[in-house]
Structure formats: structure tokens, C-alpha cells
Design a protein around this motif. Structure first.
Motif, PDB file in Angstrom:
ATOM      1  N   ILE A  97      -7.041 -23.153 -18.601  1.00 14.19           N
ATOM      2  CA  ILE A  97      -6.430 -22.110 -19.429  1.00 14.19           C
ATOM      3  C   ILE A  97      -6.490 -20.784 -18.695  1.00 14.19           C
ATOM      4  O   ILE A  97      -5.488 -20.053 -18.628  1.00 14.19           O
ATOM      5  N   ALA A 134      -8.884 -16.056 -26.345  1.00 16.86           N
ATOM      6  CA  ALA A 134      -7.864 -16.389 -27.345  1.00 16.86           C
ATOM      7  C   ALA A 134      -7.336 -15.125 -28.011  1.00 16.86           C
ATOM      8  O   ALA A 134      -6.118 -14.979 -28.209  1.00 16.86           O
ATOM      9  N   TYR A 146     -12.898 -23.870 -30.534  1.00 17.20           N
ATOM     10  CA  TYR A 146     -11.524 -24.216 -30.213  1.00 17.20           C
ATOM     11  C   TYR A 146     -10.787 -22.970 -29.746  1.00 17.20           C
ATOM     12  O   TYR A 146     -11.145 -21.855 -30.104  1.00 17.20           O
ATOM     13  N   PHE A 147      -9.755 -23.165 -28.967  1.00 20.56           N
ATOM     14  CA  PHE A 147      -8.873 -22.067 -28.552  1.00 20.56           C
ATOM     15  C   PHE A 147      -7.786 -22.008 -29.609  1.00 20.56           C
ATOM     16  O   PHE A 147      -6.853 -22.800 -29.603  1.00 20.56           O
ATOM     17  N   ARG A 206      -4.048 -25.341 -23.382  1.00 18.00           N
ATOM     18  CA  ARG A 206      -4.762 -25.128 -24.648  1.00 18.00           C
ATOM     19  C   ARG A 206      -4.953 -26.445 -25.383  1.00 18.00           C
ATOM     20  O   ARG A 206      -6.020 -26.724 -25.919  1.00 18.00           O
ATOM     21  N   GLN A 207      -3.898 -27.251 -25.420  1.00 23.86           N
ATOM     22  CA  GLN A 207      -3.978 -28.537 -26.106  1.00 23.86           C
ATOM     23  C   GLN A 207      -5.004 -29.443 -25.425  1.00 23.86           C
ATOM     24  O   GLN A 207      -5.824 -30.082 -26.106  1.00 23.86           O
ATOM     25  N   GLU A 236     -11.198 -25.307 -19.846  1.00 26.63           N
ATOM     26  CA  GLU A 236     -11.231 -23.861 -20.055  1.00 26.63           C
ATOM     27  C   GLU A 236     -10.766 -23.135 -18.788  1.00 26.63           C
ATOM     28  O   GLU A 236     -10.007 -22.164 -18.853  1.00 26.63           O
ATOM     29  N   ASN A 253      -5.221 -13.248 -25.523  1.00 22.55           N
ATOM     30  CA  ASN A 253      -3.979 -13.992 -25.320  1.00 22.55           C
ATOM     31  C   ASN A 253      -3.014 -13.743 -26.475  1.00 22.55           C
ATOM     32  O   ASN A 253      -1.814 -13.573 -26.253  1.00 22.55           O
ATOM     33  N   TYR A 293      -7.573 -28.507 -23.637  1.00 27.00           N
ATOM     34  CA  TYR A 293      -8.891 -27.927 -23.905  1.00 27.00           C
ATOM     35  C   TYR A 293      -9.361 -28.306 -25.310  1.00 27.00           C
ATOM     36  O   TYR A 293     -10.487 -28.765 -25.499  1.00 27.00           O
ATOM     37  N   ASN A 294      -8.496 -28.121 -26.295  1.00 28.02           N
ATOM     38  CA  ASN A 294      -8.890 -28.419 -27.678  1.00 28.02           C
ATOM     39  C   ASN A 294      -9.182 -29.907 -27.881  1.00 28.02           C
ATOM     40  O   ASN A 294     -10.069 -30.269 -28.651  1.00 28.02           O
TER      41      ASN A 294
END
Length: 194
Positions: A43, A92, A172-173, A139-140, A40, A95, A142-143
Motif C-alpha cells: 500500500i 488511511a 483494517y485499511f 488495500r484489498q 502494508e 489517503n 492488505y485487508n
């Protein structure tokens, strides 16, 4: 005395077995949660990097398209919401607003051939594209970390440990619905012919 030691030994043995089962799982949750927090933060770092590029881009475009005031206001608003985001969901959402505003700004810039030819504009635009790629990777990552954490909160014995120690699923983002639409791109071929 012996009758008292047998039940006491069974109780102690039971707690030892529970500790053997649950202690590693608890430690795994701590490690997974730290990984989610670190992802996080990545990001946030990449969003901040992009945010730092935006004033340069806006200033460059403003010199050529100063009458496009609405888009500049939208970018400033989205940037302030992004910097004030307190959690992943707010981050999110902000963003997505920023990405939408930047897309509109870049679309507007296509109407100005002199701007397209500007080295300053192309340099900032290229840096922005690199920042967008880093955001996508962050993001990927993080998820992926959230997926592993959430899987552990829902499977046995992790769900018991998660419930006992207050570990709950992480969000999830996610991109908003409009980001699934394919943008239309028009190339200005008049510029190439000059």
C-alpha cells in the motif's frame, strides 16, 4: 526415586504436548504477521507512486487554472500528511484526504476544455487512474491478510498463543464515511461538438 520420576515424566510430557500444539501456531502467527507487513508495504509503495504523479498533475492543471489556489494547497497538505503517516490508521486518513483533494482537482479541471484536450493532462490523469486501481488492489490484499491474522488471534488455540506472545489484532485499511457517497460526474458535451 521412581515416585519422583513419574510426576517429572508427566510434567515433561505435558510441556512436550504444549510445544507440539503451540509451536506451529506461533510460527503461523509469525508468517501471518509478515504477510500483513508485506501487504502494508505494498500500500505504501502504491501511495508513493501516486504521490509521485501528483506534482505533474498539479503543474499541468496550474497552468490552466492558476487561480484555484485552495485546491493546490489542500493537495500539498494531504501529500505531506500521507508521506508522514506512521501507521495504517494515519495512512488511511491521509489517503482519504488525498483522494478527496484529487477528486476536487479533477472536478475543477472539467471547467477547462483546453486542459481536458491537453495530452499531458490526459496522460497524467490516466496514470493516476492506474495508480488508484493498484491502491485499491493493495488495500484489498492488505485487508484480506489482516482478516486472516485477526481470525487467528480470536480463535482457539490461537487466542492463547496470541496472548502469550503479544500478537494483537491488526487494523483494517478503511475508507472514510464520505467515500461511500457516489460522486456526481458531468460530461462537457460542448467540447465534443467542436
Amino acid at each position: 526415586m521412581r515416585k519422583l520420576l513419574i510426576p517429572l515424566g508427566i510434567i515433561v510430557g505435558f510441556f512436550i504436548i504444549l510445544a507440539i500444539i503451540f509451536a506451529p501456531k506461533y510460527n503461523q502467527f509469525v508468517n501471518l504477521e509478515e504477510e500483513v507487513n508485506q501487504k502494508e508495504a505494498q500500500i505504501e509503495t502504491q501511495l508513493q507512486r501516486r504521490g509521485d504523479l501528483i506534482p505533474n498533475l498539479v503543474n499541468t492543471v496550474q497552468g490552466y487554472a492558476s487561480h484555484e489556489e485552495e485546491i493546490f494547497t489542500d493537495i500539498a497538505d494531504a501529500r505531506s500528511r500521507l508521506s508522514g503517516a506512521g501507521n495504517v490508521e494515519e495512512m488511511a486518513e491521509a489517503n482519504n484526504e488525498m483522494t478527496s483533494a484529487l477528486s476536487r482537482l479533477l472536478a475543477i479541471s472539467e471547467n477547462y476544455p483546453d486542459l481536458q484536450a491537453s495530452e499531458q493532462f490526459t496522460g497524467v490523469r490516466d496514470e493516476l487512474a492506474g495508480a488508484e486501481n493498484r491502491i485499491a488492489v493493495a488495500r484489498q490484499d492488505y485487508n484480506t491478510a489482516v482478516q486472516e491474522f485477526n481470525r487467528n488471534t480470536r480463535t482457539f488455540p490461537g487466542n492463547m498463543v496470541a496472548g502469550m506472545f503479544g500478537f494483537s489484532e491488526k487494523p483494517y485499511f478503511e475508507a472514510d464515511e464520505t467515500s461511500r457517497d457516489v460522486p456526481e460526474v458531468e460530461f462537457n458535451t460542448d467540447q465534443d461538438e467542436e
